[in-house]
Design an enzyme around this catalytic site. Sequence first.
Site, PDB file in Angstrom:
ATOM      1  N   HIS A 151       0.832  -1.206   0.000  1.00  0.00           N
ATOM      2  CA  HIS A 151       0.000   0.000   0.000  1.00  0.00           C
ATOM      3  C   HIS A 151       0.870   1.260   0.000  1.00  0.00           C
ATOM      4  O   HIS A 151       1.738   1.416   0.863  1.00  0.00           O
ATOM      5  CB  HIS A 151      -0.906   0.024   1.227  1.00  0.00           C
ATOM      6  CG  HIS A 151      -1.984  -1.016   1.198  1.00  0.00           C
ATOM      7  ND1 HIS A 151      -3.247  -0.763   0.706  1.00  0.00           N
ATOM      8  CD2 HIS A 151      -1.983  -2.317   1.580  1.00  0.00           C
ATOM      9  CE1 HIS A 151      -3.990  -1.864   0.809  1.00  0.00           C
ATOM     10  NE2 HIS A 151      -3.241  -2.821   1.327  1.00  0.00           N
TER      11      HIS A 151
ATOM     12  N   GLU B   7      -8.645 -11.807   5.428  1.00  0.00           N
ATOM     13  CA  GLU B   7      -7.678 -11.188   6.336  1.00  0.00           C
ATOM     14  C   GLU B   7      -8.323 -11.080   7.721  1.00  0.00           C
ATOM     15  O   GLU B   7      -7.905 -11.728   8.673  1.00  0.00           O
ATOM     16  CB  GLU B   7      -7.259  -9.805   5.832  1.00  0.00           C
ATOM     17  CG  GLU B   7      -6.253  -9.109   6.740  1.00  0.00           C
ATOM     18  CD  GLU B   7      -5.944  -7.685   6.296  1.00  0.00           C
ATOM     19  OE1 GLU B   7      -4.952  -7.131   6.810  1.00  0.00           O
ATOM     20  OE2 GLU B   7      -6.677  -7.119   5.459  1.00  0.00           O
TER      21      GLU B   7
END
Length: 357
Positions: free
Chosen positions: A21, A206
């Site tokens: 990210h 996740e």
Amino acid sequence: MSQPDLVALIPSLPKVLLHDHLDGGLRPATIVELAAEIGHELPTTDADELGRCFVEAAGAGTLELYLETFAHTVAVMQSTDGLRRVAREAVLDLAADGVVYAELRYAPEQHLLGGLSLQDVVDAVQAGFADGVAEAGTIRVGTILSAMRHLDRADEIAALALANRDAGVVGFDIAGPEEGFPPSKHASAFDTLRLASFPATVHAGEAAGLDSIAEAVQVAGASRLGHGVRLADDVHADALGLLAHWVRDRRIPLELCPSSNVQTGGAASVAEHPVTRLRELGMAVTINTDNRLQSGTSLSRELTLLVQEAGWTLADLEDVTVTAASHSFAHHDERAALIDTVIRPAYAAARGGRHRA
């Protein structure tokens, strides 16, 4: 090869990174400088201490608390100059770590507070990536645009990705709080992308479990699974459930991020992380950083931890690197060239020219 020798070799090996990210990889010193320019208050203005603060806060044990740390990074990424600088530095930092191909992702909708348009954000980031690639000379970068799954702009971000597919954008993603915000909430965006022959990778498995993974595969048509660590819940001893079989049989890659998963409660330690077992079961496993700032990590560090704590070998590292290159969103001929001319020769040299067993 001894474990110490392999660990010493890792920084020089070519690496492929698919899940990183942009707003989770800023240099602490850059955050301090940019925050001072805009008057944003930080927990500390000492760069080293700030870096430690991010890691400590992100390690609070849940995805929700982990995500709260992004308030500071996103705050300093609201201008063309700020975005371009952060993008350039991210590429340089990855190249310095031996990454030869990376796909960096971010959510354009989070960078509009300074008056930029969505296209302005993309243009600034792409300019920064181009700066870094030209300066480093050893890395290629693709961009993945993320839509925030708890908001309502997925159709708009999908259209933005398609509008920039010839300007370096290679994929689409949904990110943010997973629990309660399934891929089906954004089904129309995924339908648009599928009809346009444009790939998507979906954060799934996740914080949420198998239902999230199933929707990513079945509703979103995900080409890859962002994290996917909870797929291990569909493995009992050596027996795979229907979903695990589907993911394995169709070679849908898992973008696993060991240190990040430990921080958010997805695994107790790197040694106990399901990544090793999932590889042994034949899953298409890739190793990633997720957020280098929040995890205080690099791809070299992630691979080192797997060697030191989970007993991975040089052959294991080569396998996950080739798997990542094979499942990148670059075109097939580019992937093949990367594997045949960069990755395989480097690993052959690391083995002293010996053929693979």
